[in-house]
Every structure is written in structure tokens, then in C-alpha cells.
Write an enzyme that holds these catalytic residues in place. Structure first.
Site, PDB file in Angstrom:
ATOM      1  N   GLN A 246       0.519 -11.188  -2.530  1.00  9.57           N
ATOM      2  CA  GLN A 246      -0.865 -10.742  -2.333  1.00  9.57           C
ATOM      3  C   GLN A 246      -1.473 -10.363  -3.673  1.00  9.57           C
ATOM      4  O   GLN A 246      -0.800  -9.769  -4.506  1.00  9.57           O
ATOM      5  CB  GLN A 246      -0.893  -9.493  -1.443  1.00  9.57           C
ATOM      6  CG  GLN A 246      -0.428  -9.730  -0.037  1.00  9.57           C
ATOM      7  CD  GLN A 246      -0.456  -8.444   0.764  1.00  9.57           C
ATOM      8  OE1 GLN A 246       0.066  -7.428   0.349  1.00  9.57           O
ATOM      9  NE2 GLN A 246      -1.088  -8.498   1.928  1.00  9.57           N
TER      10      GLN A 246
ATOM     11  N   HIS B 290      -8.301  -1.238   0.970  1.00 14.39           N
ATOM     12  CA  HIS B 290      -7.395  -2.334   0.635  1.00 14.39           C
ATOM     13  C   HIS B 290      -8.278  -3.534   0.333  1.00 14.39           C
ATOM     14  O   HIS B 290      -9.251  -3.751   1.038  1.00 14.39           O
ATOM     15  CB  HIS B 290      -6.524  -2.760   1.827  1.00 14.39           C
ATOM     16  CG  HIS B 290      -5.777  -1.669   2.489  1.00 14.39           C
ATOM     17  ND1 HIS B 290      -4.425  -1.573   2.409  1.00 14.39           N
ATOM     18  CD2 HIS B 290      -6.184  -0.644   3.278  1.00 14.39           C
ATOM     19  CE1 HIS B 290      -4.017  -0.540   3.125  1.00 14.39           C
ATOM     20  NE2 HIS B 290      -5.065   0.046   3.662  1.00 14.39           N
TER      21      HIS B 290
ATOM     22  N   LYS C 130     -13.364  -3.487   8.577  1.00  9.65           N
ATOM     23  CA  LYS C 130     -13.061  -4.397   7.480  1.00  9.65           C
ATOM     24  C   LYS C 130     -14.059  -5.536   7.388  1.00  9.65           C
ATOM     25  O   LYS C 130     -14.838  -5.772   8.314  1.00  9.65           O
ATOM     26  CB  LYS C 130     -11.649  -4.958   7.629  1.00  9.65           C
ATOM     27  CG  LYS C 130     -11.452  -5.753   8.913  1.00  9.65           C
ATOM     28  CD  LYS C 130     -10.039  -6.311   8.983  1.00  9.65           C
ATOM     29  CE  LYS C 130      -9.828  -7.085  10.270  1.00  9.65           C
ATOM     30  NZ  LYS C 130      -8.527  -7.722  10.359  1.00  9.65           N
TER      31      LYS C 130
ATOM     32  N   ARG D 103       7.334 -10.914   5.418  1.00 12.13           N
ATOM     33  CA  ARG D 103       7.063 -10.570   6.812  1.00 12.13           C
ATOM     34  C   ARG D 103       7.740 -11.587   7.703  1.00 12.13           C
ATOM     35  O   ARG D 103       7.664 -12.784   7.437  1.00 12.13           O
ATOM     36  CB  ARG D 103       5.555 -10.564   7.083  1.00 12.13           C
ATOM     37  CG  ARG D 103       4.843  -9.508   6.268  1.00 12.13           C
ATOM     38  CD  ARG D 103       3.358  -9.504   6.523  1.00 12.13           C
ATOM     39  NE  ARG D 103       2.728  -8.544   5.618  1.00 12.13           N
ATOM     40  CZ  ARG D 103       1.420  -8.376   5.517  1.00 12.13           C
ATOM     41  NH1 ARG D 103       0.614  -9.101   6.273  1.00 12.13           N
ATOM     42  NH2 ARG D 103       0.927  -7.503   4.669  1.00 12.13           N
TER      43      ARG D 103
ATOM     44  N   CYS E  11       0.777  -1.235   0.000  1.00 15.65           N
ATOM     45  CA  CYS E  11       0.000   0.000   0.000  1.00 15.65           C
ATOM     46  C   CYS E  11       0.813   1.292   0.000  1.00 15.65           C
ATOM     47  O   CYS E  11       0.439   2.231  -0.711  1.00 15.65           O
ATOM     48  CB  CYS E  11      -1.056   0.004   1.089  1.00 15.65           C
ATOM     49  SG  CYS E  11      -0.681  -0.962   2.526  1.00 15.65           S
TER      50      CYS E  11
ATOM     51  N   HIS F 171      -5.519  -1.317  -4.301  1.00 21.80           N
ATOM     52  CA  HIS F 171      -5.956  -0.213  -3.449  1.00 21.80           C
ATOM     53  C   HIS F 171      -6.864   0.687  -4.247  1.00 21.80           C
ATOM     54  O   HIS F 171      -6.526   1.080  -5.358  1.00 21.80           O
ATOM     55  CB  HIS F 171      -4.738   0.525  -2.892  1.00 21.80           C
ATOM     56  CG  HIS F 171      -3.937  -0.368  -2.009  1.00 21.80           C
ATOM     57  ND1 HIS F 171      -2.867  -1.073  -2.477  1.00 21.80           N
ATOM     58  CD2 HIS F 171      -4.124  -0.750  -0.726  1.00 21.80           C
ATOM     59  CE1 HIS F 171      -2.398  -1.839  -1.509  1.00 21.80           C
ATOM     60  NE2 HIS F 171      -3.145  -1.668  -0.436  1.00 21.80           N
TER      61      HIS F 171
ATOM     62  N   ASP G   5      -3.134  -7.936  -4.419  1.00 22.01           N
ATOM     63  CA  ASP G   5      -3.445  -6.700  -3.729  1.00 22.01           C
ATOM     64  C   ASP G   5      -4.009  -5.648  -4.681  1.00 22.01           C
ATOM     65  O   ASP G   5      -3.682  -5.640  -5.860  1.00 22.01           O
ATOM     66  CB  ASP G   5      -2.149  -6.157  -3.121  1.00 22.01           C
ATOM     67  CG  ASP G   5      -2.394  -5.377  -1.851  1.00 22.01           C
ATOM     68  OD1 ASP G   5      -3.561  -5.237  -1.469  1.00 22.01           O
ATOM     69  OD2 ASP G   5      -1.409  -4.915  -1.255  1.00 22.01           O
TER      70      ASP G   5
END
Length: 645
Positions: free
Chosen positions: A384, A518, A472, A366, A337, A388, A386
RNA sequence: GCCUCCAUAGCUCAGCUGGUAGAGCAACUGACUUGUAAUCAGUAGGUCGUUGGUUCGAUUCCGACUGGGGGCUCCA
């Protein structure tokens, strides 16, 4: 007389002091035999506890979750009784029912306890169960409770009592075992006919790693031996679907000690599967108005200082990469992000171009705790899916709805029908914990709830589970062993737009702050593939299968024809291989079946003459002989059926 | 990270109480030229996870480390 309202709405009259058991008896003998507990108004009670006033009563049996809970809770006490008999002087923590069975945390002192001891404990449990000891409830004063456990020397129970209010404390006794317990319990131990200890593990007292570690003994019990047998068979079945086992067998992925723990290596077949998933989502995202972007795997420390992640996670991350230049530090990207925020900022944005949807299959790293790593579901490097979404506050709900649509499309195409949506809202008692305006939160939370309702999702709402930066919605699915995993996620974020000073120019020619969402339908490719493997037991939908066909020539005389067939299929983007080994057809079929190839195409003299192939479907058998063209048509229409829903 | 169990050939596993290892499958070689879930024969393959210690001698016993399983804690 008092009025008892039953779940069907009917009202019956009984003498004051009637028990749930007596109510069951008055309905039917069978029910009386099977009733384990009763929900009296909103509390679950023992069935021999007198009811003294009008109440709504729901009789609970093995078929009710609450009935099972009671059964397993009593079983935990039975386990404790057995342990106390076998190992006098041990101390007890807590012993609750869980989703599949129960556990008891015990302090065994210097004693060792392992799987080898299970049989003896199980035997003792069943022996005690046959005694038909009644579970008797007794209200005690706090002083009495404290005296009892002080004398017994059980500091854990004393610790529990310390937090209880006088007048609310009850003891339950069965046989020689007395326990501090709110209840309820079975009438007696004889309901428990089958018992099995499953596991031992360490668990900290009160989940606090600074406190003493107790031995947690997991077990499960059943009212019938047969049900235990079936349960164990189901577990065996689940083990066969374990993605770690199938991943190895189907050559999808592997781990190497040299590469490092939690860092998966994708083998060619696994990579094909993964790439097909990516292509699938890329297409769907293009249709939904996403724009793909690519960002690097490392970023300057400054980026994460700005995003706030450095402060929050810096010490628990992979440590910075240093350059030859003094003071320069780069971090492995733990999330995409912040990079996407910088992309958003690349030029001024008008309200007219919002929402901006930036998508990236971004690989992140991570530093997860070593004990937490697990197959592909919990790793240290993962990708991910991912994206945004930067939008105006008034667009939040619509964008949320669109993301839900996308997630549902993905789930449907892959055959995930058993999922729940968890809505995580802020803790209303603790609003100052969260960043962002009160009004904005209320709007966003309402938008999520409405969107979920409109899509008729099965939801659970958790107060206080929101991230500090926004509410979320997570999609949860279960793996083969019943463990829950979060797959898709959609999160509202008020924090990053603030920290990165994101802006757009509104119709009023003023600067405004966009809202950021997200979202990741798969969550991570790794976890998604793991759950998918277990979900389909390695039999992937044909559009995802690494090898979609295996051509099995009867003998090497037909090798050339096999090659022709393969080329025709490859021209249509259907992928597979020829088994040209010097083996009998039975052997080739067996190996192809074991490797779960969806279609086996057998070619021999007949097929070559007729320009045909004999099709055998995995798990189903011979489908007969058709032309290559027909096969291609059938194959393609099957895929279309799965994807165009 | 903590507790606990585990670690033998590419894979699945055997190896009683310490005397330097074995099977099946896979691989390789040869024969068979094959019709819907394993053709036959032969060959090769292991410093028994790593590393200390105990012992005349360790795959076997003890410790540490590494990795894995189960759980606890954590999870942007």
C-alpha cells in the site's frame, strides 16, 4: 385532454389514455420506430401503457441507459422463453439487465449446461424474436400469482411473490412464456435482432451461499447485428489489454505455484516500473509534508487486539507465527495503521505540530478467499502507498482537500481521466452501528462532501457504505474489461485514535483526541500497476517505461558507438539496452516495437560519422536523425511536460 | 470457501472415437555484416499439472488434489 411535459420543457396536449408510443409518433416517425420505453414521471413504463393524467414523459431509446435496460430486461425474458422451450420443466430465479447485457438464473435440475449449448439457445432466441410476440402486462392478485407458480412448481418465483404486497404484482407474457415481473418491457420481441450468450456461472439463490446454487446464464442482445459484431470486437480488444497477458508478455510480473497463489513475483522490468511509481509519489508526498516511516512485516498479536482487528478478522487471517517461547504470537501485518499509531505515540504531541503525516510503502498480507484472487488486482500480499494523517478535528476538511489534490495530481500525471469518486456515508437509519460521536460524524461527512464539491469531482454518494469507524471517499476506475476497481481511498477514522488512546495537548493545555485519516492515492501498487497496464495497453508514459530506449546497431561494427551512446544516456538517468544480437535491423525494430520500448535509437555508419542517432518512436515510426544531446533534451522536456502539470 | 470450465516444450497452440506426442516462435550452434516491423540452415528441449483408479495398454476415460479462467459470497 392531459398535459404531457417533454424533457425540453415543452408541454403538449393529448387525449387521456394516450400511450408513449403515440406521443413518439406525434413527434416523428423515426422516434416512434426507435422508442423502447418511456419514463413517465419517475417510473419507466411500457410504451403501450395508457397515460391517464398530466405527466412528465421522457421517451427512451437505445441511446439511453434506461432504454438499454428495458431492451436487455426483455431479452432476459426471451432467453427464459428459449430455455423453457428447449428444456421444459426448468425453474427460474431472477433475470435482470446488467451493465453489459443481462442474465437469468435458472434451476436446470440435473441437466448440464455449458458453452456447447450456447449456439442452440441463441438460435432459439432469434427464432422466437422473429415471432414478434408482444410483451403483455397484466396485474394479478397475490393469490392468483401464487396459484400460477404453485402449479408450475417454481419455488423461486413463489419465494419472490411471498415478499410482494398484494395489488402490486404484475405478470408479463410473451409467446408461451409468463413471468412475474415489474416491467417495463419492449412492445414485442422483434426489436431483438442479435443475441449472444457470453458466459455461464453458478450463483446462489438470493446471493446466499447456504441456499441452492442456480445456473446463471449471461447474454447480450442488440437491435442490430452490426452492433453485436462491434461489441465482440471491443471485447477482443480489451482482452489484448488484460494486465495478466501483458504482464507476462512484457515480463513485468509472474506467479509461481510453489510460492503460492495470490503472491506476485515482480520481475526486473516490473520492479523498475514500480520503483519509478514509488519515487514519483515519494517526491509528491515530501512536497505535501509527509514524513516517511518504516515498520516491520510482522507484529505481536497484542497490537491487533488493541486495534480491534484481531477480534474482527483474526480467524480469517493468515494464522499466527509462533516463536519457541510459550504463548508468543505474531501476525503478518494486514495493515500499517496500528504501527503508525504507535509511532504517533512515541512522544507527547502538541496541537502546534499537527497534522502529523506518516507515510510508508507498507507491504501487507491478507488471506483473501481463493476464488477471489485475480491477477495483480486481487492478491494476498501487496504494497500500500499508505499514509496516516493525525490532525485536529478542525483540520479534517483542509487535510481532506490536500489529499484530493494529491490524488488528482497522480491521476493526471498518469493519464487517468475517467474516474468517479464514491463518497460513502453512514446509514442514517442505523447510526448506532458506527463508532464516534454523532457531531463528529456530521462534521466529517460535511467536510468530505464540501471538499469533493470544491474540487469539482464527479461523485456518487452511497448511504450506509461507510466503514464502522468513519466515512470515506474512494476513487473508482474501470479496467479494460469494464470491471470497476477502487484505486485511491481517503478514510476518516474515529476508532483507532480511541483504541490507541492517541492524544495531543491543545492550546487550552488539555488532552484532546486527534482524528486520523487513512489515505492511499494508488491504493496498492499491485492493483494500480494492473489498472495502469490496461489503461495504457502496456504503452507506459516514458518516465515509467521499464526500458526507455533500445539502441539498435545496424551491425556489430557499431557496437562500440552504441555503447558510447548508452553511457551518455545513462549519465542523464535515461535507461535502456543495446540489442547487440546478430540480426538484421528490420528484425531488431520489430522486436523492439513488440516489446513496446518508447524510443528505438538506430546507429550505423551515418550516425557514427555525425555523432548522431536515428530516432524511431514506438507506434509512430522514423523521426529522423538528431544528436544525442538533442535527444536527451527532447526526452527530458517530454517528461517535464507530463509531470509538472 | 462454493459452482463451473480449463491444464500438452520457456511462450502460443495442434493431437478424431484410448496404442507412451507434433508445429510456429523463443533458446543454442553455424553461415550472412546487415538501414526502419520476422535472413537461412542445423541442434536441443516434454515422466502430456500431481496422484489414485478403469484397461492388456491412459496425454486421451473416471475420481481426488494443485494451479488457472469465469461467476457467487467476502474484502481492515
Amino acid at each position: 385532454m392531459i398535459n404531457i411535459t417533454l424533457p425540453d420543457g415543452s408541454v403538449r396536449q393529448y387525449q387521456e389514455g394516450v400511450t408513449s408510443f403515440e406521443i413518439a409518433q406525434s413527434i416523428s416517425e423515426g422516434l416512434a420506430r426507435n422508442v423502447l420505453a418511456a419514463k413517465v414521471n419517475d417510473t419507466v413504463w411500457d410504451i403501450n401503457r395508457p397515460i391517464n393524467e398530466d405527466a412528465a414523459v421522457q421517451l427512451l431509446t437505445w441511446n439511453d441507459d434506461l432504454g438499454k435496460n428495458t431492451f436487455w430486461h426483455s431479452s432476459a425474458h426471451l432467453l427464459a422463453e428459449a430455455l423453457e422451450e428447449l428444456y421444459p420443466g426448468i425453474k427460474f430465479g431472477i433475470g435482470p439487465p446488467i451493465e453489459n447485457g443481462f442474465y437469468y438464473d435458472v434451476d436446470l435440475g440435473d441437466r448440464q449446461f455449458s458453452q456447447d449449448d450456447f449456439a442452440a439457445v441463441e438460435k432459439k432466441m432469434l427464432e422466437l424474436a422473429r415471432n414478434k410476440s408482444e410483451f403483455t402486462r397484466r396485474e394479478v392478485s397475490k393469490a392468483e400469482a401464487t396459484d400460477f407458480f404453485t402449479e408450475k412448481g417454481d419455488e423461486y418465483k413463489l419465494d419472490l411473490i411471498k415478499d410482494l404486497a398484494d395489488g402490486t404484482i404484475t405478470f408479463y407474457t410473451q409467446g408461451n412464456f409468463v413471468d412475474l415481473c415489474r416491467g417495463p418491457h419492449l412492445p414485442n420481441t422483434s426489436f431483438i435482432k442479435a443475441a449472444k450468450l457470453m458466459n455461464v456461472a453458478g450463483a446462489y439463490w438470493r446471493g446466499d451461499e447456504k441456499r441452492k446454487q442456480l445456473t446463471r446464464i449471461y447474454g447480450i442482445t442488440f437491435p442490430k447485428q452490426k452492433e453485436l459484431t462491434e461489441y465482440l470486437e471491443r471485447l477482443e480488444e480489451a482482452k489484448k489489454r488484460d494486465h495478466r497477458k501483458l504482464g507476462k508478455e512484457l515480463e513485468l510480473f509472474t506467479f509461481s505455484e510453489k510460492v503460492g497463489m495470490g503472491l506476485p513475483l515482480w520481475l526486473p522490468k516490473g520492479t523498475l516500473l514500480r520503483e519509478r511509481l514509488e519515487q514519483f509519489l515519494r517526491k509528491a508526498q515530501t512536497r505535501a509534508g509527509y514524513q516517511p516511516v518504516v515498520t516491520p512485516h510482522i507484529a505481536s498479536k497484542e497490537l491487533y487486539v488493541t486495534s480491534g482487528h484481531y477480534e474482527k478478522y483474526g480467524a480469517d487471517s493468515f494464522q499466527p507465527i509462533k516463536t519457541p517461547n510459550e504463548g508468543e504470537e505474531f501476525f503478518l501485518k494486514p495493515m500499517n495503521c496500528p504501527h503508525h499509531c504507535e509511532i504517533y505515540k512515541t512522544r507527547p504531541r502538541s496541537y502546534k505540530e499537527l497534522p502529523v503525516r506518516l507515510a510508508e510503502f507498507g507491504t501487507v498480507y491478507r488471506y483473501e478467499q481463493s476464488g477471489e484472487l485475480h491477477g495483480l488486482t486481487r492478491v494476498r500480499g501487496f504494497t500500500q502507498d499508505d499514509a496516516h494523517i493525525f490532525c485536529r478535528p478542525d483540520q479534517v476538511k483542509e487535510e481532506f482537500t490536500k489529499v484530493i489534490d494529491l490524488v488528482l495530481y497522480v491521476f493526471k500525471a498518469l493519464g487517468f481521466n475517467d474516474y468517479t469518486a464514491q463518497i460513502s456515508l453512514r446509514d442514517p437509519e442505523n447510526k448506532q452501528k458506527y463508532i464516534g460521536a454523532d457531531e463528529a460524524w456530521e462534521k466529517a461527512e460535511a467536510a468530505i462532501i464540501e471538499a469533493a464539491q470544491e474540487k469539482e469531482l464527479r461523485t456518487v454518494t452511497e448511504l450506509g457504505e461507510a466503514a464502522f469507524y468513519g466515512p470515506k471517499l474512494d476513487f473508482m476506475v474501470k479496467d479494460a474489461l469494464g470491471r470497476k476497481w477502487q484505486l485511491g481511498t481517503i478514510q476518516v477514522d474515529y476508532n483507532l485514535p480511541e483504541r490507541f488512546q492517541l492524544e495531543y495537548i491543545g492550546a487550552d493545555n488539555q488532552k484532546h483526541r486527534p482524528v486520523m485519516l487513512h489515505r492511499a492515492p494508488f491504493g496498492s501498487l499491485e492493483r494500480f500497476v494492473a489498472v495502469l497496464i490496461e489503461h495504457c495497453g502496456g504503452n507506459f508514459p516514458i518516465w515509467l517505461s521499464p526500458d526507455q530506449f533500445a539502441i539498435l546497431p545496424i551491425s556489430e561494427k557499431y557496437q562500440e558507438y552504441a555503447q558510447q551512446v548508452k553511457e551518455s544516456l545513462e549519465q542523464e538517468d535515461i535507461r535502456g539496452y543495446i540489442d547487440s544480437r546478430d540480426e538484421k535491423i528490420g528484425r531488431k525494430i520489430r522486436d523492439a516495437e513488440v516489446s513496446k520500448v518508447p524510443y528505438m535509437l538506430i546507429v550505423g555508419e551515418k550516425e557514427q560519422e555525425n555523432n548522431a542517432i536515428s530516432v524511431r518512436k514506438h507506434g509512430e515510426g522514423d523521426l529522423g536523425s538528431i544528436s544525442v544531446g538533442e535527444f536527451i533534451g527532447m526526452f527530458k522536456s517530454k517528461i517535464a511536460e507530463l509531470l509538472n502539470n
